[in-house]
Design an enzyme around this catalytic site. Structure first.
Site, PDB file in Angstrom:
ATOM      1  N   CYS A 126      34.225 -41.668  18.050  1.00 10.69           N
ATOM      2  CA  CYS A 126      33.640 -40.586  17.367  1.00 10.69           C
ATOM      3  C   CYS A 126      32.810 -40.996  16.086  1.00 10.69           C
ATOM      4  CB  CYS A 126      34.533 -39.605  17.215  1.00 10.69           C
ATOM      5  SG  CYS A 126      36.220 -39.908  16.688  1.00 10.69           S
ATOM      6  N   HIS A 235      34.243 -34.786  11.613  1.00 15.74           N
ATOM      7  CA  HIS A 235      34.512 -35.828  10.730  1.00 15.74           C
ATOM      8  C   HIS A 235      33.570 -36.089   9.683  1.00 15.74           C
ATOM      9  CE1 HIS A 235      37.657 -36.907  13.540  1.00 15.74           C
ATOM     10  NE2 HIS A 235      36.951 -38.160  14.003  1.00 15.74           N
TER      11      HIS A 235
END
Ligand code: A2P
Length: 329
Positions: A126, A235
């Protein structure tokens, strides 16, 4: 067309079903698979309920595509059996990412690395996906020499367990499930994965190796610090970039503005910069705080934010399948 989703009851797997609906990938026979614990449970897809099957039963059904998000062990064990049946596997775990013959794909950057004969395709980590989305056009134009990365990763990157631990701690309940060695509520943990002898974590090493593979340049010098923060989704990354050729910031902004899937949010005077709260449930990668690093000749700093469960996992995997279906028509 038959599509299996292995790990359909998990955080990423269930998001894959939502993203498939959003991308119009609904005229398919869905085979949701999970561990034996979940066989017989139901998941919602395209307006109706589908019974969860075991992974061996999904293999037996010989789907055209299988998207895996059930951990590296499950991928290692079962992906080859799907492939033997002629199925194309898009795997979200780290099991196959660095294999020489397995393409590691972010569709906006390198879908062309997939050959018609490829049966296992890896979905990158990710943190890597969102970072290379911003870096690929910069690398193409100016050549990236060195990257210094610090990540601020949400607990959703650790699956349902990470969210449960934070939720329990916020409520003051002693958490029966611990995704981390320490409390994450009111805390910041500089530890993702396992440590190696040099003191780096597996999550840090993934950023180094996967970025080089996707950008197709083993010479880029990269160093990273991965940090878990008490954020439920999304994130963030502070990325210091040094390029081989000189650049103007206006050129960088222009390249980022033209990169599909990237949105520039960068107006400090109006307090506009990317943040995970606002990237949550969006498919784009947001880039801001674009500024020159005056301490080196050709340096810049970027702040990159994205929903790690979407573009960092589910969206990227579904986009790969959509592109392959289009290509193989
Ligand atoms: P299950 O729900 O039956 O445990 P998350 O990362 O959010 O925890 O999700 C992990 C996903 O991977 C879940 O769908 C989980 O199914 C699935 N999974 C875990 N272990 C296995 C296994 N050995 N075989 C198949 N699926 C598995």
């Amino acid at each position: 067309m038959k599509i299996a989703v292995v790990g359909a009851t998990g955080l990423v797997g269930s998001k894959m079903l939502r993203v498939m609906e959003e991308y119009g990938l609904t005229d398919v026979e869905l085979l949701p698979a999970a561990s034996e614990r979940s066989v017989g449970k139901e998941v919602e897809f395209a307006g109706r309920k589908h019974r969860v099957v075991s992974v061996p039963d999904a293999i037996e059904a010989a789907p055209d595509y299988a998207i895996f998000s059930a951990g590296g062990g499950t991928s290692l064990k079962y992906a080859p059996s799907f492939a033997e049946k002629g199925c194309t596997v898009v795997d979200n775990s780290s099991a196959w990412r660095l294999e020489k013959d397995v393409p590691l794909v972010v569709p906006e950057i390198n879908i062309d690395t997939v050959k018609a004969s490829d049966r296992i395709i890896a979905n990158p980590n990710c943190s890597t996906i969102q970072m290379v989305m911003a870096l690929a056009p910069i690398h193409q134009a100016f050549g990236i020499k060195r990257l210094v990365i610090a990540t601020y990763q949400s607990v959703s990157g650790s699956g349902i367990k990470g969210l449960q631990q934070m939720d329990n701690e916020e409520k003051g309940i002693e958490s029966p499930v611990m995704a981390y060695h320490y409390p994450i509520h009111h805390n910041v943990i500089p530890h993702g994965g396992e440590f190696d002898e040099q003191g780096y974590t597996t999550e840090e090493v993934k950023l180094v190796n996967e970025t080089r593979k996707i950008l197709g340049d083993p010479d880029i010098r990269i160093t990273a610090t991965v940090v878990r923060v008490p954020v439920s989704g999304g994130h963030s990354e502070a990325v210091n970039v040094e390029t081989r050729k000189p650049f103007e910031l206006a050129q960088v902004r222009d390249l980022l503005n033209r990169m599909p899937g990237v949105m520039v949010v960068d107006d400090p005077a109006r307090h506009l910069y990317p943040m995970p709260l606002y990237a949550y449930e969006k498919n784009e990668v947001f880039v801001g705080r674009i500024r020159r690093d005056e301490s080196v000749e050709n340096g810049m700093n970027l702040w990159i934010v994205s929903d790690n469960i979407r573009k960092g996992a589910a969206t990227n995997a579904v986009q790969i399948i959509c592109k392959l279906i289009e290509k193989r028509k």
